[in-house]
Design a protein around this motif. Structure first.
Motif, PDB file in Angstrom:
ATOM      1  N   UNK A 191       0.835  -1.196   0.000  1.00 49.03           N
ATOM      2  CA  UNK A 191       0.000   0.000   0.000  1.00 49.03           C
ATOM      3  C   UNK A 191       0.874   1.251   0.000  1.00 49.03           C
ATOM      4  N   UNK A 192       0.565   2.148  -0.932  1.00 49.50           N
ATOM      5  CA  UNK A 192       1.291   3.418  -1.042  1.00 49.50           C
ATOM      6  C   UNK A 192       0.294   4.560  -0.941  1.00 49.50           C
ATOM      7  N   UNK A 193       0.605   5.523  -0.079  1.00 52.68           N
ATOM      8  CA  UNK A 193      -0.188   6.737   0.039  1.00 52.68           C
ATOM      9  C   UNK A 193       0.572   7.865  -0.640  1.00 52.68           C
ATOM     10  N   UNK A 194      -0.059   8.499  -1.634  1.00 55.97           N
ATOM     11  CA  UNK A 194       0.519   9.656  -2.322  1.00 55.97           C
ATOM     12  C   UNK A 194      -0.194  10.901  -1.818  1.00 55.97           C
ATOM     13  N   UNK A 195       0.593  11.881  -1.365  1.00 58.80           N
ATOM     14  CA  UNK A 195       0.022  13.133  -0.880  1.00 58.80           C
ATOM     15  C   UNK A 195       0.647  14.272  -1.683  1.00 58.80           C
ATOM     16  N   UNK A 196      -0.173  14.887  -2.547  1.00 61.29           N
ATOM     17  CA  UNK A 196       0.305  15.989  -3.391  1.00 61.29           C
ATOM     18  C   UNK A 196      -0.903  16.804  -3.824  1.00 61.29           C
ATOM     19  N   UNK A 197      -0.741  18.118  -3.875  1.00 62.80           N
ATOM     20  CA  UNK A 197      -1.854  18.985  -4.278  1.00 62.80           C
ATOM     21  C   UNK A 197      -1.901  19.218  -5.786  1.00 62.80           C
ATOM     22  N   UNK A 202      -2.789   6.415  10.170  1.00 60.91           N
ATOM     23  CA  UNK A 202      -3.184   5.616  11.332  1.00 60.91           C
ATOM     24  C   UNK A 202      -4.312   4.639  11.010  1.00 60.91           C
ATOM     25  N   UNK A 203      -5.142   4.961  10.042  1.00 58.03           N
ATOM     26  CA  UNK A 203      -6.261   4.088   9.662  1.00 58.03           C
ATOM     27  C   UNK A 203      -5.823   3.013   8.672  1.00 58.03           C
ATOM     28  N   UNK A 204      -5.079   3.415   7.627  1.00 57.23           N
ATOM     29  CA  UNK A 204      -4.777   2.484   6.528  1.00 57.23           C
ATOM     30  C   UNK A 204      -3.415   1.799   6.635  1.00 57.23           C
ATOM     31  N   UNK A 205      -2.509   2.316   7.456  1.00 57.51           N
ATOM     32  CA  UNK A 205      -1.172   1.737   7.645  1.00 57.51           C
ATOM     33  C   UNK A 205      -0.471   1.445   6.313  1.00 57.51           C
ATOM     34  N   UNK A 206      -0.206   2.489   5.518  1.00 55.06           N
ATOM     35  CA  UNK A 206       0.465   2.245   4.233  1.00 55.06           C
ATOM     36  C   UNK A 206       1.885   1.714   4.450  1.00 55.06           C
ATOM     37  N   UNK A 207       2.393   1.026   3.438  1.00 58.80           N
ATOM     38  CA  UNK A 207       3.758   0.512   3.485  1.00 58.80           C
ATOM     39  C   UNK A 207       4.766   1.596   3.124  1.00 58.80           C
ATOM     40  N   UNK A 208       4.283   2.652   2.452  1.00 58.38           N
ATOM     41  CA  UNK A 208       5.141   3.744   1.995  1.00 58.38           C
ATOM     42  C   UNK A 208       4.284   4.986   1.792  1.00 58.38           C
ATOM     43  N   UNK A 209       4.850   6.156   2.109  1.00 57.97           N
ATOM     44  CA  UNK A 209       4.181   7.427   1.835  1.00 57.97           C
ATOM     45  C   UNK A 209       5.066   8.234   0.904  1.00 57.97           C
ATOM     46  N   UNK A 210       4.473   8.747  -0.175  1.00 56.03           N
ATOM     47  CA  UNK A 210       5.138   9.688  -1.068  1.00 56.03           C
ATOM     48  C   UNK A 210       4.495  11.036  -0.771  1.00 56.03           C
ATOM     49  N   UNK A 211       5.281  11.972  -0.257  1.00 51.02           N
ATOM     50  CA  UNK A 211       4.762  13.179   0.358  1.00 51.02           C
ATOM     51  C   UNK A 211       5.361  14.433  -0.267  1.00 51.02           C
ATOM     52  N   UNK A 212       4.499  15.295  -0.804  1.00 50.63           N
ATOM     53  CA  UNK A 212       4.955  16.583  -1.332  1.00 50.63           C
ATOM     54  C   UNK A 212       5.432  17.436  -0.168  1.00 50.63           C
ATOM     55  N   UNK A 213       6.502  18.174  -0.368  1.00 53.58           N
ATOM     56  CA  UNK A 213       7.059  18.998   0.708  1.00 53.58           C
ATOM     57  C   UNK A 213       6.167  20.176   1.065  1.00 53.58           C
ATOM     58  N   UNK A 214       5.533  20.758   0.070  1.00 53.87           N
ATOM     59  CA  UNK A 214       4.727  21.951   0.310  1.00 53.87           C
ATOM     60  C   UNK A 214       3.275  21.634  -0.041  1.00 53.87           C
ATOM     61  N   UNK A 237      -2.873  23.238   3.985  1.00 48.42           N
ATOM     62  CA  UNK A 237      -3.371  22.645   5.226  1.00 48.42           C
ATOM     63  C   UNK A 237      -2.277  22.384   6.227  1.00 48.42           C
ATOM     64  N   UNK A 238      -1.264  21.635   5.833  1.00 48.12           N
ATOM     65  CA  UNK A 238      -0.151  21.321   6.730  1.00 48.12           C
ATOM     66  C   UNK A 238       1.059  21.009   5.871  1.00 48.12           C
ATOM     67  N   UNK A 239       2.176  21.591   6.191  1.00 47.39           N
ATOM     68  CA  UNK A 239       3.398  21.429   5.416  1.00 47.39           C
ATOM     69  C   UNK A 239       3.871  19.977   5.448  1.00 47.39           C
ATOM     70  N   UNK A 240       4.269  19.463   4.291  1.00 47.13           N
ATOM     71  CA  UNK A 240       4.737  18.083   4.185  1.00 47.13           C
ATOM     72  C   UNK A 240       5.955  17.791   5.040  1.00 47.13           C
TER      73      UNK A 240
END
Length: 121
Positions: free
Chosen positions: A4-10, A43-55, A58-61
């Protein structure tokens, strides 16, 4: 069972491209477009990896990364920080730093190499 991978980017295009590449390589991908829900989602999905945008809105990466890395239940979860600002990549040795840095724009091979490396660690 796929990783599972969570991607966070605007940036919708970045999310679409990353998702397309990773889903076609067999990963289970979920996405968020702002930083506000990341901690809760992790905390809900427990991804194996997060790909996170720095900026992020809502909240800074970088702050999200630090929170996750300093939390004993999520500190081992690999995080790849993404940014078009190369100087953010220099923060890899600081407390609460991400495990890797992906510079935007990126190519498919670099993305997959970094993801595979982090998931193999």
């Amino acid at each position: 069972m796929p990783k599972k991978i969570l991607i966070v980017d605007d940036n919708d295009l970045i999310v679409e491209v990353m998702s397309y590449i990773l889903v076609n390589c067999g990963y289970d991908v979920s996405t968020l477009s702002s930083g506000e829900e990341v901690i809760n989602q992790v905390n809900i999905t427990h991804p194996d990896l997060v790909i996170l945008d720095a900026i992020l809105p809502g909240m800074d990466g970088r702050d999200i990364c630090k929170i996750l890395k300093l939390n004993k239940t999520t500190h081992d979860m690999p995080i790849i920080m993404c940014s078009s600002y190369d100087e953010i990549g220099k923060s890899l040795n600081q407390t609460g730093a991400p495990d890797d840095f992906l510079s935007k724009p990126f190519d498919m091979t670099t993305l997959l190499d970094k993801v595979e490396h982090q998931l193999a660690a």
